[in-house]
Write a protein that holds these residues in place. Structure first.
Motif, short mmCIF file in Angstrom:
data_model
loop_
_atom_site.label_atom_id
_atom_site.label_comp_id
_atom_site.label_asym_id
_atom_site.label_seq_id
_atom_site.Cartn_x
_atom_site.Cartn_y
_atom_site.Cartn_z
N ARG A 162 15.57 66.34 51.97
CA ARG A 162 16.42 65.13 52.12
C ARG A 162 17.46 65.37 53.22
O ARG A 162 18.15 66.37 53.23
N LYS A 163 17.53 64.44 54.17
CA LYS A 163 18.45 64.48 55.31
C LYS A 163 18.10 65.58 56.33
O LYS A 163 18.90 65.87 57.21
N VAL A 164 16.96 66.22 56.16
CA VAL A 164 16.49 67.20 57.15
C VAL A 164 15.28 66.64 57.89
O VAL A 164 15.20 66.69 59.12
N LEU A 165 14.34 66.07 57.13
CA LEU A 165 13.16 65.47 57.75
C LEU A 165 13.50 64.05 58.18
O LEU A 165 14.01 63.25 57.39
N GLY A 166 13.24 63.75 59.44
CA GLY A 166 13.46 62.40 59.96
C GLY A 166 12.13 61.69 60.17
O GLY A 166 11.06 62.31 60.15
N PHE A 167 12.20 60.38 60.37
CA PHE A 167 10.98 59.59 60.63
C PHE A 167 11.30 58.53 61.67
O PHE A 167 12.27 57.77 61.52
N VAL A 168 10.52 58.50 62.72
CA VAL A 168 10.72 57.49 63.78
C VAL A 168 9.42 56.71 63.97
O VAL A 168 8.33 57.27 63.87
N THR A 169 9.57 55.42 64.20
CA THR A 169 8.41 54.58 64.52
C THR A 169 8.60 54.08 65.94
O THR A 169 9.60 53.40 66.25
N LEU A 170 7.69 54.46 66.80
CA LEU A 170 7.79 54.20 68.24
C LEU A 170 6.86 53.09 68.67
O LEU A 170 5.69 53.05 68.24
N VAL A 171 7.37 52.18 69.49
CA VAL A 171 6.51 51.17 70.13
C VAL A 171 6.30 51.67 71.56
O VAL A 171 7.27 51.80 72.33
N TYR B 178 10.55 50.44 72.45
CA TYR B 178 11.45 50.24 71.31
C TYR B 178 11.13 51.35 70.31
O TYR B 178 10.07 51.98 70.37
N ALA B 179 12.07 51.58 69.38
CA ALA B 179 11.81 52.56 68.31
C ALA B 179 12.78 52.28 67.17
O ALA B 179 13.86 51.70 67.37
N HIS B 180 12.37 52.70 66.01
CA HIS B 180 13.27 52.62 64.84
C HIS B 180 13.29 53.97 64.14
O HIS B 180 12.24 54.52 63.80
N VAL B 181 14.51 54.50 63.94
CA VAL B 181 14.67 55.75 63.20
C VAL B 181 15.07 55.39 61.77
O VAL B 181 16.08 54.70 61.55
N SER B 182 14.28 55.81 60.80
CA SER B 182 14.56 55.48 59.40
C SER B 182 15.88 56.11 58.98
O SER B 182 16.16 57.28 59.30
N ASP B 183 16.70 55.33 58.25
CA ASP B 183 17.98 55.89 57.80
C ASP B 183 17.86 56.44 56.38
O ASP B 183 16.80 56.32 55.74
N THR B 184 18.95 57.02 55.89
CA THR B 184 18.88 57.67 54.58
C THR B 184 18.55 56.66 53.47
O THR B 184 17.82 56.98 52.53
N ALA B 185 19.08 55.44 53.60
CA ALA B 185 18.79 54.43 52.58
C ALA B 185 17.29 54.12 52.52
O ALA B 185 16.72 53.92 51.44
N GLU B 186 16.65 54.09 53.69
CA GLU B 186 15.20 53.83 53.71
C GLU B 186 14.42 55.00 53.10
O GLU B 186 13.46 54.80 52.35
N TRP B 187 14.84 56.22 53.43
CA TRP B 187 14.20 57.40 52.81
C TRP B 187 14.39 57.38 51.29
O TRP B 187 13.44 57.62 50.54
N ASP B 188 15.63 57.09 50.86
CA ASP B 188 15.89 57.08 49.41
C ASP B 188 15.06 56.01 48.72
O ASP B 188 14.48 56.26 47.66
N ASN B 189 15.00 54.84 49.33
CA ASN B 189 14.21 53.75 48.75
C ASN B 189 12.75 54.18 48.61
O ASN B 189 12.11 53.96 47.57
N TYR B 190 12.22 54.81 49.66
CA TYR B 190 10.82 55.23 49.64
C TYR B 190 10.58 56.32 48.58
O TYR B 190 9.65 56.22 47.77
N GLU B 191 11.42 57.34 48.60
CA GLU B 191 11.18 58.47 47.70
C GLU B 191 11.42 58.11 46.23
O GLU B 191 10.66 58.53 45.36
#
Ligand SMILES: C[S@@+](CC[C@H](N)C(=O)[O-])C[C@H]1O[C@@H](n2cnc3c(N)ncnc32)[C@H](O)[C@@H]1O
Length: 247
Positions: free
Chosen positions: A234-243, A182-195
């Motif tokens: 913003r919108k260039v760097l992505g983040f994925v969490t892999l299981v 499984y994996a989750h790719v963070s979306d822009t809303a998650e990046w914005d919330n974090y930053e």
């Protein structure tokens, strides 16, 4: 200003030091769930938000969490006590690279901390040594969501080859013997919330403590970080969490 203290203040409203919403943290932990008695290890744990939430998913589990940042570990201890999880979480203030592997953890986490373990390949190698043969790795790593622009590279202090695209990252995991279940790719809303949380918490702290000797620097650091994010990655760097499981 001490960078560990700065980081702790910046994460006041977002204890997970990665761009993920809680609902997605829970979904990832459910996919990583193998047994209620799990032994869990969180390398580069920060405030141990992942380890604590993993314990909520494993009612008879125990977690070890390792980080160098004393301020973050103090917050982890407070959060563990508040959630009634202190007896099931052991915090280790030390370099994750020197945490001695026993090869018997059910779940090994390293989210946003792969730089500490020699990058993605190094993390797979080291984290894998801690996991038992049927164990699961949960690893959060950056990738290029879009081809890196000169502005993004300058803002991050990186070269294009410092990250790959998502498909190549998954290939690298498989070449190292780990495949995503499984994996989750963070979306822009998650990046914005974090930053916004990161820069906003620091800004708010500086405005609430105008006489503090670190206030001016905190405000300047927040502004500089915000500029690098909005004008740079913003919108260039992505983040994925892999299981990941062994393949
Ligand atoms: C981006 S934060 C991620 C924290 C946490 N995994 C999370 O998702 O909330 C990176 C963490 O790695 C820690 N770190 C960096 N180098 C380390 C090392 N050599 N050993 C242990 N922790 C380290 C930092 O102190 C910081 O807390």
């Amino acid at each position: 200003m001490d960078r560990h203290r700065l980081s702790a203040i910046a994460h006041t409203h977002h204890p997970i030091a990665a761009p993920l919403l809680g609902v997605n943290v829970n979904r990832l932990l459910r996919r990583a769930d193998r047994q209620p008695t799990a032994r869990i290890l969180d390398l580069g744990c920060g405030e141990a938000a992942w380890a604590l939430q993993a314990l909520a998913h494993h009612p008879d589990g125990h977690a070890d969490a390792v980080d160098l940042n004393r301020h973050a570990l103090e917050r982890a201890a407070t959060a563990a006590a508040e959630r009634g999880l202190a007896d099931r979480l052991t915090l280790h203030e030390r370099d994750a690279r020197s945490y001695v592997p026993d090869g018997d953890y059910d779940l090994v986490l390293c989210v946003g901390s792969t730089h500490a373990l020699g990058g993605f390949a190094g993390t797979l190698e080291l984290a894998g040594r801690h996991a038992h043969p049927d164990g699961v790795l949960l690893i959060g790593e950056c990738f290029w969501e879009a081809p890196p622009t000169p502005e993004a590279l300058a803002a991050l202090g990186l070269r294009p080859e410092d990250h790959t695209g998502l498909a190549d990252l998954v290939d690298a995991a498989e070449q190292a013997g780990w495949t995503p279940v499984y994996a989750h790719v963070s979306d822009t809303a998650e990046w914005d919330n974090y930053e916004w949380s990161w820069t906003g918490s620091l800004t708010g702290w500086a405005l609430d403590n105008p006489g503090h000797p670190d206030a001016a620097e905190a405000l300047a650091q927040a502004r500089e970080h915000r500029e690098r994010w909005l004008r740079g990655y913003r919108k260039v760097l992505g983040f994925v969490t892999l299981v990941l499981r062994r393949c």
